[in-house]
Design an enzyme around this catalytic site. Structure first.
Site, PDB file in Angstrom:
ATOM      1  N   ASN A 282      66.478 -27.316  54.065  1.00 63.92           N
ATOM      2  CA  ASN A 282      66.161 -26.519  52.873  1.00 63.92           C
ATOM      3  C   ASN A 282      64.648 -26.366  52.743  1.00 63.92           C
ATOM      4  OD1 ASN A 282      66.592 -25.186  50.348  1.00 63.92           O
ATOM      5  ND2 ASN A 282      66.085 -27.087  49.280  1.00 63.92           N
TER       6      ASN A 282
ATOM      7  N   GLY B 208      65.915 -12.890  49.657  1.00 65.49           N
ATOM      8  CA  GLY B 208      66.010 -13.065  51.106  1.00 65.49           C
ATOM      9  C   GLY B 208      64.732 -12.765  51.871  1.00 65.49           C
ATOM     10  N   SER B 209      63.579 -12.838  51.201  1.00 69.84           N
ATOM     11  CA  SER B 209      62.343 -12.568  51.953  1.00 69.84           C
ATOM     12  C   SER B 209      62.090 -13.656  53.005  1.00 69.84           C
ATOM     13  CB  SER B 209      61.142 -12.405  51.014  1.00 69.84           C
ATOM     14  OG  SER B 209      60.824 -13.606  50.367  1.00 69.84           O
ATOM     15  N   ASN B 210      62.459 -14.899  52.704  1.00 68.02           N
ATOM     16  CA  ASN B 210      62.347 -15.950  53.737  1.00 68.02           C
ATOM     17  C   ASN B 210      63.344 -15.703  54.864  1.00 68.02           C
ATOM     18  OD1 ASN B 210      60.420 -18.348  53.242  1.00 68.02           O
ATOM     19  ND2 ASN B 210      61.235 -17.870  51.199  1.00 68.02           N
TER      20      ASN B 210
ATOM     21  N   LYS C  75      83.108 -18.795  45.367  1.00 72.10           N
ATOM     22  CA  LYS C  75      83.088 -20.238  45.092  1.00 72.10           C
ATOM     23  C   LYS C  75      84.275 -20.959  45.741  1.00 72.10           C
ATOM     24  CE  LYS C  75      80.877 -23.259  42.287  1.00 72.10           C
ATOM     25  NZ  LYS C  75      79.550 -23.269  41.684  1.00 72.10           N
TER      26      LYS C  75
ATOM     27  N   ILE D 125      74.998 -28.270  48.076  1.00 71.58           N
ATOM     28  CA  ILE D 125      75.783 -28.362  49.311  1.00 71.58           C
ATOM     29  C   ILE D 125      76.758 -29.542  49.209  1.00 71.58           C
ATOM     30  CG2 ILE D 125      75.616 -28.801  51.799  1.00 71.58           C
ATOM     31  CD1 ILE D 125      74.580 -26.034  51.025  1.00 71.58           C
TER      32      ILE D 125
ATOM     33  N   HIS E 234      61.901 -25.932  49.606  1.00 68.76           N
ATOM     34  CA  HIS E 234      61.771 -25.998  48.148  1.00 68.76           C
ATOM     35  C   HIS E 234      60.343 -25.576  47.785  1.00 68.76           C
ATOM     36  CE1 HIS E 234      62.874 -27.209  44.137  1.00 68.76           C
ATOM     37  NE2 HIS E 234      61.667 -27.725  44.010  1.00 68.76           N
TER      38      HIS E 234
HETATM   39  C1  GAR Z   1      61.846 -19.362  47.774  1.00 66.10           C
HETATM   40  O1  GAR Z   1      60.583 -19.515  47.171  1.00 66.10           O
HETATM   41  C2  GAR Z   1      62.493 -20.719  47.990  1.00 66.10           C
HETATM   42  O2  GAR Z   1      61.568 -21.746  48.245  1.00 66.10           O
HETATM   43  C3  GAR Z   1      63.141 -20.934  46.652  1.00 66.10           C
HETATM   44  O3  GAR Z   1      63.663 -19.687  46.296  1.00 66.10           O
HETATM   45  C4  GAR Z   1      62.805 -18.673  46.816  1.00 66.10           C
HETATM   46  C5  GAR Z   1      63.677 -17.639  47.507  1.00 66.10           C
HETATM   47  O4  GAR Z   1      62.935 -16.495  47.828  1.00 66.10           O
HETATM   48  N1  GAR Z   1      64.154 -21.938  46.735  1.00 66.10           N
HETATM   49  C6  GAR Z   1      64.437 -22.756  45.719  1.00 66.10           C
HETATM   50  O5  GAR Z   1      63.879 -22.677  44.645  1.00 66.10           O
HETATM   51  C7  GAR Z   1      65.512 -23.806  46.024  1.00 66.10           C
HETATM   52  N2  GAR Z   1      65.554 -24.795  44.993  1.00 66.10           N
HETATM   53  P1  GAR Z   1      63.485 -15.468  48.893  1.00 66.10           P
HETATM   54  O6  GAR Z   1      64.942 -15.153  48.515  1.00 66.10           O
HETATM   55  O7  GAR Z   1      62.638 -14.258  48.775  1.00 66.10           O
HETATM   56  O8  GAR Z   1      63.410 -16.108  50.244  1.00 66.10           O
END
Ligand code: GAR
Length: 189
Positions: free
Chosen positions: A101, A12-14, A58, A87, A103
Protein backbone atom coordinates in the site's frame (compact mmCIF):
# COMPACT_ATOMS: atom_id res chain seq x y z
CA UNK A 1 7.67 -10.73 -17.20
CA UNK A 2 6.38 -10.12 -13.67
CA UNK A 3 2.66 -9.61 -13.18
CA UNK A 4 1.18 -6.69 -11.23
CA UNK A 5 -2.44 -6.19 -10.20
CA UNK A 6 -3.64 -2.83 -8.91
CA UNK A 7 -6.60 -2.17 -6.60
CA UNK A 8 -7.85 1.43 -6.69
CA UNK A 9 -10.97 3.28 -5.54
CA UNK A 10 -10.75 6.72 -7.10
CA UNK A 11 -8.95 8.86 -9.60
CA UNK A 12 -6.19 6.37 -10.26
CA UNK A 13 -3.38 8.81 -11.01
CA UNK A 14 -0.95 6.49 -9.16
CA UNK A 15 -2.32 3.51 -11.07
CA UNK A 16 -1.73 5.34 -14.37
CA UNK A 17 1.77 6.32 -13.29
CA UNK A 18 2.65 2.72 -12.37
CA UNK A 19 1.16 1.37 -15.62
CA UNK A 20 3.13 3.88 -17.72
CA UNK A 21 6.37 3.31 -15.78
CA UNK A 22 6.36 -0.46 -16.33
CA UNK A 23 5.13 -0.18 -19.95
CA UNK A 24 8.44 1.41 -20.81
CA UNK A 25 10.51 -1.60 -19.64
CA UNK A 26 10.33 -5.39 -19.76
CA UNK A 27 10.51 -6.26 -16.05
CA UNK A 28 6.80 -6.18 -15.27
CA UNK A 29 3.37 -5.29 -16.58
CA UNK A 30 0.14 -4.28 -14.92
CA UNK A 31 -2.16 -7.06 -16.13
CA UNK A 32 -5.33 -5.99 -14.37
CA UNK A 33 -6.85 -3.10 -12.41
CA UNK A 34 -9.72 -3.76 -10.01
CA UNK A 35 -11.95 -1.15 -8.41
CA UNK A 36 -14.73 -1.14 -5.81
CA UNK A 37 -16.31 2.03 -7.29
CA UNK A 38 -18.30 1.57 -10.48
CA UNK A 39 -17.76 5.23 -11.48
CA UNK A 40 -14.08 5.49 -10.49
CA UNK A 41 -12.01 7.59 -12.88
CA UNK A 42 -9.39 4.84 -12.86
CA UNK A 43 -11.70 2.86 -15.19
CA UNK A 44 -11.51 5.60 -17.83
CA UNK A 45 -7.75 5.82 -17.45
CA UNK A 46 -7.41 2.07 -17.99
CA UNK A 47 -9.62 2.17 -21.07
CA UNK A 48 -7.35 4.85 -22.55
CA UNK A 49 -4.24 2.87 -21.57
CA UNK A 50 -5.65 -0.41 -22.87
CA UNK A 51 -5.39 -2.20 -19.53
CA UNK A 52 -8.20 -4.57 -18.45
CA UNK A 53 -10.11 -3.05 -15.55
CA UNK A 54 -13.14 -4.32 -13.67
CA UNK A 55 -15.51 -3.23 -10.94
CA UNK A 56 -16.30 -5.58 -8.06
CA UNK A 57 -18.92 -5.20 -5.35
CA UNK A 58 -18.73 -5.76 -1.60
CA UNK A 59 -20.07 -9.31 -1.82
CA UNK A 60 -17.33 -10.31 -4.28
CA UNK A 61 -14.77 -8.78 -1.92
CA UNK A 62 -16.12 -10.37 1.26
CA UNK A 63 -17.23 -13.79 0.09
CA UNK A 64 -14.25 -15.02 -1.89
CA UNK A 65 -14.94 -14.25 -5.56
CA UNK A 66 -12.26 -11.60 -5.78
CA UNK A 67 -9.78 -13.70 -3.82
CA UNK A 68 -10.40 -16.62 -6.21
CA UNK A 69 -9.74 -14.34 -9.16
CA UNK A 70 -6.51 -13.09 -7.59
CA UNK A 71 -5.37 -16.65 -6.82
CA UNK A 72 -6.12 -17.63 -10.41
CA UNK A 73 -4.20 -14.65 -11.79
CA UNK A 74 -1.29 -15.36 -9.40
CA UNK A 75 0.33 -11.88 -9.52
CA UNK A 76 3.86 -11.21 -8.26
CA UNK A 77 2.55 -8.16 -6.39
CA UNK A 78 -0.85 -6.67 -5.58
CA UNK A 79 -0.58 -2.90 -5.38
CA UNK A 80 -3.05 -0.72 -3.51
CA UNK A 81 -3.19 2.73 -5.07
CA UNK A 82 -5.82 4.81 -3.31
CA UNK A 83 -7.82 1.68 -2.39
CA UNK A 84 -10.06 2.43 0.56
CA UNK A 85 -11.51 -0.85 1.83
CA UNK A 86 -9.75 -2.80 4.55
CA UNK A 87 -8.02 -5.87 3.14
CA UNK A 88 -9.44 -9.07 4.74
CA UNK A 89 -6.97 -11.36 6.51
CA UNK A 90 -7.76 -14.13 3.98
CA UNK A 91 -6.05 -11.97 1.31
CA UNK A 92 -3.03 -11.31 3.54
CA UNK A 93 -2.68 -15.04 4.23
CA UNK A 94 -3.03 -15.93 0.55
CA UNK A 95 -0.43 -13.36 -0.55
CA UNK A 96 2.12 -12.97 2.27
CA UNK A 97 4.37 -9.93 1.69
CA UNK A 98 2.86 -9.50 -1.75
CA UNK A 99 0.25 -6.81 -1.02
CA UNK A 100 1.69 -3.29 -0.90
CA UNK A 101 0.00 0.00 0.00
CA UNK A 102 0.96 3.63 -0.37
CA UNK A 103 -0.22 6.04 2.32
CA UNK A 104 -0.04 9.84 1.87
CA UNK A 105 1.64 10.62 5.21
CA UNK A 106 4.49 9.56 7.44
CA UNK A 107 3.05 6.54 9.25
CA UNK A 108 2.45 5.77 12.06
CA UNK A 109 1.15 9.36 12.12
CA UNK A 110 -2.11 10.11 10.30
CA UNK A 111 -3.05 6.50 9.53
CA UNK A 112 -5.98 4.28 10.34
CA UNK A 113 -9.63 4.01 9.38
CA UNK A 114 -11.05 7.11 7.70
CA UNK A 115 -7.61 8.58 7.04
CA UNK A 116 -7.31 8.83 3.27
CA UNK A 117 -6.66 11.40 0.59
CA UNK A 118 -7.35 15.00 1.58
CA UNK A 119 -8.53 14.00 5.06
CA UNK A 120 -4.93 13.13 5.82
CA UNK A 121 -3.65 16.44 4.46
CA UNK A 122 -6.32 18.37 6.42
CA UNK A 123 -5.15 16.74 9.67
CA UNK A 124 -1.49 17.42 8.84
CA UNK A 125 -2.29 21.09 8.15
CA UNK A 126 -4.48 21.45 11.25
CA UNK A 127 -1.51 20.30 13.36
CA UNK A 128 0.86 22.77 11.64
CA UNK A 129 3.26 19.96 10.80
CA UNK A 130 6.62 21.08 9.42
CA UNK A 131 6.85 18.04 7.17
CA UNK A 132 4.76 15.28 5.65
CA UNK A 133 5.47 12.57 3.13
CA UNK A 134 4.62 9.11 1.90
CA UNK A 135 4.82 5.63 3.38
CA UNK A 136 5.00 2.49 1.26
CA UNK A 137 4.28 -0.58 3.39
CA UNK A 138 3.23 -4.21 3.37
CA UNK A 139 -0.45 -4.72 4.05
CA UNK A 140 -1.57 -6.68 7.07
CA UNK A 141 -5.05 -7.09 8.56
CA UNK A 142 -4.95 -3.68 10.27
CA UNK A 143 -5.30 -0.36 8.44
CA UNK A 144 -1.89 1.19 7.70
CA UNK A 145 0.02 -0.99 10.19
CA UNK A 146 2.06 -3.41 8.06
CA UNK A 147 5.86 -3.28 7.99
CA UNK A 148 7.22 -0.13 6.42
CA UNK A 149 9.23 -0.60 3.22
CA UNK A 150 10.04 3.01 2.34
CA UNK A 151 9.29 6.59 3.43
CA UNK A 152 9.99 9.93 1.79
CA UNK A 153 9.57 13.35 3.41
CA UNK A 154 8.74 16.79 2.09
CA UNK A 155 8.91 20.11 3.99
CA UNK A 156 5.77 22.15 4.65
CA UNK A 157 5.39 25.81 5.51
CA UNK A 158 2.62 28.01 6.89
CA UNK A 159 1.57 29.03 3.37
CA UNK A 160 0.73 25.47 2.35
CA UNK A 161 -2.93 24.76 1.54
CA UNK A 162 -4.59 21.35 1.39
CA UNK A 163 -4.13 21.48 -2.38
CA UNK A 164 -0.43 22.33 -2.22
CA UNK A 165 0.18 19.60 0.38
CA UNK A 166 -1.67 17.11 -1.83
CA UNK A 167 0.44 18.21 -4.81
CA UNK A 168 3.71 17.78 -2.90
CA UNK A 169 2.66 14.35 -1.69
CA UNK A 170 1.48 13.23 -5.14
CA UNK A 171 4.83 14.25 -6.60
CA UNK A 172 6.60 12.02 -4.08
CA UNK A 173 4.20 9.18 -4.86
CA UNK A 174 4.74 9.41 -8.61
CA UNK A 175 8.51 9.50 -8.23
CA UNK A 176 8.95 6.76 -5.64
CA UNK A 177 6.12 4.20 -5.77
CA UNK A 178 7.15 2.65 -9.13
CA UNK A 179 10.83 2.58 -8.13
CA UNK A 180 10.09 0.85 -4.82
CA UNK A 181 7.91 -1.70 -6.65
CA UNK A 182 10.72 -2.28 -9.14
CA UNK A 183 13.21 -2.89 -6.31
CA UNK A 184 10.87 -5.37 -4.64
CA UNK A 185 10.44 -7.24 -7.94
CA UNK A 186 14.20 -7.39 -8.36
CA UNK A 187 14.54 -8.74 -4.83
CA UNK A 188 16.64 -5.89 -3.52
CA UNK A 189 13.91 -3.94 -1.79
C1 GAR B 1 -3.06 8.79 -3.02
O1 GAR B 1 -2.54 10.00 -2.51
C2 GAR B 1 -2.84 7.66 -2.03
O2 GAR B 1 -1.66 7.80 -1.28
C3 GAR B 1 -4.04 7.84 -1.14
O3 GAR B 1 -5.10 8.14 -2.00
C4 GAR B 1 -4.58 8.88 -3.10
C5 GAR B 1 -5.13 8.27 -4.38
O4 GAR B 1 -4.87 9.09 -5.48
N1 GAR B 1 -4.28 6.65 -0.38
C6 GAR B 1 -4.80 6.67 0.85
O5 GAR B 1 -5.13 7.71 1.39
C7 GAR B 1 -4.93 5.30 1.52
N2 GAR B 1 -5.23 5.45 2.91
P1 GAR B 1 -4.96 8.50 -6.95
O6 GAR B 1 -6.30 7.76 -7.06
O7 GAR B 1 -4.93 9.67 -7.86
O8 GAR B 1 -3.81 7.56 -7.15
Amino acid sequence: MKKLIILASGSGSNAENIITYFNSGNLAKVSLVLTNKSDAKVLQRCERLNIPAFYFNKAAFQYGTLLSLLRHENPDLILLAGFLWKIPSSFVEAFPNKIINIHPALLPKYGGKGMYGNRVHEAVRANSEKETGITIHYVNEHYDEGAIIHQEKVALNSEDSIESIAKKVHELEYEHYPKVIEKLLLGDG
